[in-house]
Write a protein that holds these residues in place. Structure first.
Motif, short mmCIF file in Angstrom:
data_model
loop_
_atom_site.label_atom_id
_atom_site.label_comp_id
_atom_site.label_asym_id
_atom_site.label_seq_id
_atom_site.Cartn_x
_atom_site.Cartn_y
_atom_site.Cartn_z
N MET A 292 40.72 0.94 31.77
CA MET A 292 40.29 1.80 33.45
C MET A 292 41.37 3.44 33.15
SD MET A 292 40.94 2.61 37.01
CE MET A 292 42.07 2.81 37.51
N ARG A 293 41.18 4.57 32.26
CA ARG A 293 41.50 5.38 31.80
C ARG A 293 41.62 6.06 33.12
NH1 ARG A 293 39.59 10.10 27.34
NH2 ARG A 293 40.83 11.61 28.77
N ILE A 294 43.17 6.80 32.58
CA ILE A 294 43.56 7.57 33.59
C ILE A 294 43.53 9.54 33.32
CG2 ILE A 294 45.39 8.60 35.61
CD1 ILE A 294 45.67 5.38 35.75
N ARG A 295 41.94 10.02 34.17
CA ARG A 295 42.54 11.39 33.71
C ARG A 295 43.46 12.12 34.24
NH1 ARG A 295 37.86 14.74 36.44
NH2 ARG A 295 38.07 16.66 35.43
N SER A 296 44.23 13.03 33.42
CA SER A 296 44.97 14.26 34.16
C SER A 296 44.23 14.94 34.60
CB SER A 296 45.88 13.85 33.78
OG SER A 296 46.40 14.45 32.00
N ILE A 297 44.77 15.93 35.41
CA ILE A 297 44.04 17.48 35.94
C ILE A 297 45.17 18.40 35.91
CG2 ILE A 297 43.09 18.44 37.80
CD1 ILE A 297 41.77 16.08 38.50
N THR A 298 45.50 18.87 34.62
CA THR A 298 45.89 20.17 34.76
C THR A 298 45.48 21.34 35.16
OG1 THR A 298 46.58 18.93 31.73
CG2 THR A 298 47.38 21.51 33.04
N LEU A 299 45.99 21.72 36.06
CA LEU A 299 45.69 22.84 37.16
C LEU A 299 46.52 24.08 36.64
CD1 LEU A 299 45.19 21.75 40.57
CD2 LEU A 299 43.66 22.43 38.59
N ARG A 300 46.44 25.69 36.48
CA ARG A 300 47.17 26.42 36.65
C ARG A 300 46.32 27.59 37.21
NH1 ARG A 300 45.42 29.72 30.69
NH2 ARG A 300 43.23 30.45 31.39
N THR A 301 47.90 28.16 38.18
CA THR A 301 47.11 29.84 39.06
C THR A 301 48.00 30.99 38.35
OG1 THR A 301 48.03 27.42 40.53
CG2 THR A 301 48.28 29.97 41.60
N THR A 302 47.13 31.67 38.82
CA THR A 302 47.16 33.24 38.15
C THR A 302 47.34 34.12 39.37
OG1 THR A 302 46.04 32.48 36.12
CG2 THR A 302 46.86 34.28 36.90
N ARG A 303 48.09 34.07 39.71
CA ARG A 303 48.51 35.47 40.64
C ARG A 303 48.12 36.96 40.10
NH1 ARG A 303 51.83 31.25 41.32
NH2 ARG A 303 52.12 30.11 43.15
N THR A 304 47.28 38.28 40.77
CA THR A 304 47.11 38.98 40.93
C THR A 304 47.24 40.01 41.96
OG1 THR A 304 44.97 39.40 40.92
CG2 THR A 304 45.42 38.68 39.11
N THR A 305 47.68 41.47 42.19
CA THR A 305 47.64 42.44 43.81
C THR A 305 46.88 43.20 42.90
OG1 THR A 305 49.97 42.61 43.18
CG2 THR A 305 49.50 43.26 44.38
N VAL A 306 45.92 43.44 44.18
CA VAL A 306 44.66 44.48 44.12
C VAL A 306 45.30 45.65 45.54
CG1 VAL A 306 42.59 42.63 43.46
CG2 VAL A 306 43.26 42.98 45.93
N THR A 307 44.99 46.74 45.00
CA THR A 307 45.23 47.71 46.03
C THR A 307 43.69 47.91 46.64
OG1 THR A 307 47.67 48.11 44.58
CG2 THR A 307 46.27 50.02 46.84
N PHE A 308 43.61 48.06 48.01
CA PHE A 308 42.69 49.25 48.52
C PHE A 308 43.21 50.73 49.06
CE2 PHE A 308 40.98 44.46 48.55
CZ PHE A 308 39.49 44.94 48.31
N ALA A 309 42.95 51.47 49.07
CA ALA A 309 42.88 53.04 49.88
C ALA A 309 42.44 52.88 50.77
CB ALA A 309 42.94 53.99 48.33
N LEU B 126 40.00 45.29 57.20
CA LEU B 126 42.09 44.82 57.10
C LEU B 126 42.10 46.32 57.11
CD1 LEU B 126 42.03 41.80 54.66
CD2 LEU B 126 42.71 41.71 57.18
N PRO B 127 43.59 46.60 57.00
CA PRO B 127 43.85 47.45 56.85
C PRO B 127 44.28 48.44 55.38
CG PRO B 127 46.08 46.54 57.41
CD PRO B 127 44.93 45.55 57.81
#
Length: 100
Positions: A1-18, A30-31
């Motif tokens: 049985m082969r165990i599959r590893s899951i590699t996750l990455r998280t990217t954070r960005t900032t968005v701005t609403f006027a 939302l304001p």
């Protein structure tokens, strides 16, 4: 049985609403301001080079109403966010919310 590893990455960005705005799935307006968007991606191991596919995108905001002041997250479609940002950029300077 082969165990599959899951590699996750998280990217954070900032968005701005006027302008005040809404997003699909969010029951409130939302304001204007800056908001954090987190994108989780999973590595696809079946190729000979690194490729990631998006698993989810989360929009962070301050809740109002009964949960006022608490940070909340909404799973969103990045296309809906891009459309809301485009509408915000094209909106005249008024106080009416930019609807999704």
């Amino acid at each position: 049985m082969r165990i599959r590893s899951i590699t996750l990455r998280t990217t954070r960005t900032t968005v701005t609403f006027a302008h005040p705005f809404t997003l699909r799935g969010l029951g409130e307006t939302l304001p204007p301001g800056s908001y954090t968007v987190e994108t989780d991606e999973e590595r696809v191991d079946s190729l000979s080079f690194a490729v990631y596919r998006r698993v989810q995108t989360l929009f962070r905001y301050r809740a109002s109403g009964a949960a006022a002041g608490l940070e909340a997250m909404l799973a969103i479609d990045p296309a809906n966010l891009a459309a809301a940002l485009l509408r915000d950029a094209q909106a005249p300077d008024s106080q009416s919310p930019i609807e999704d």
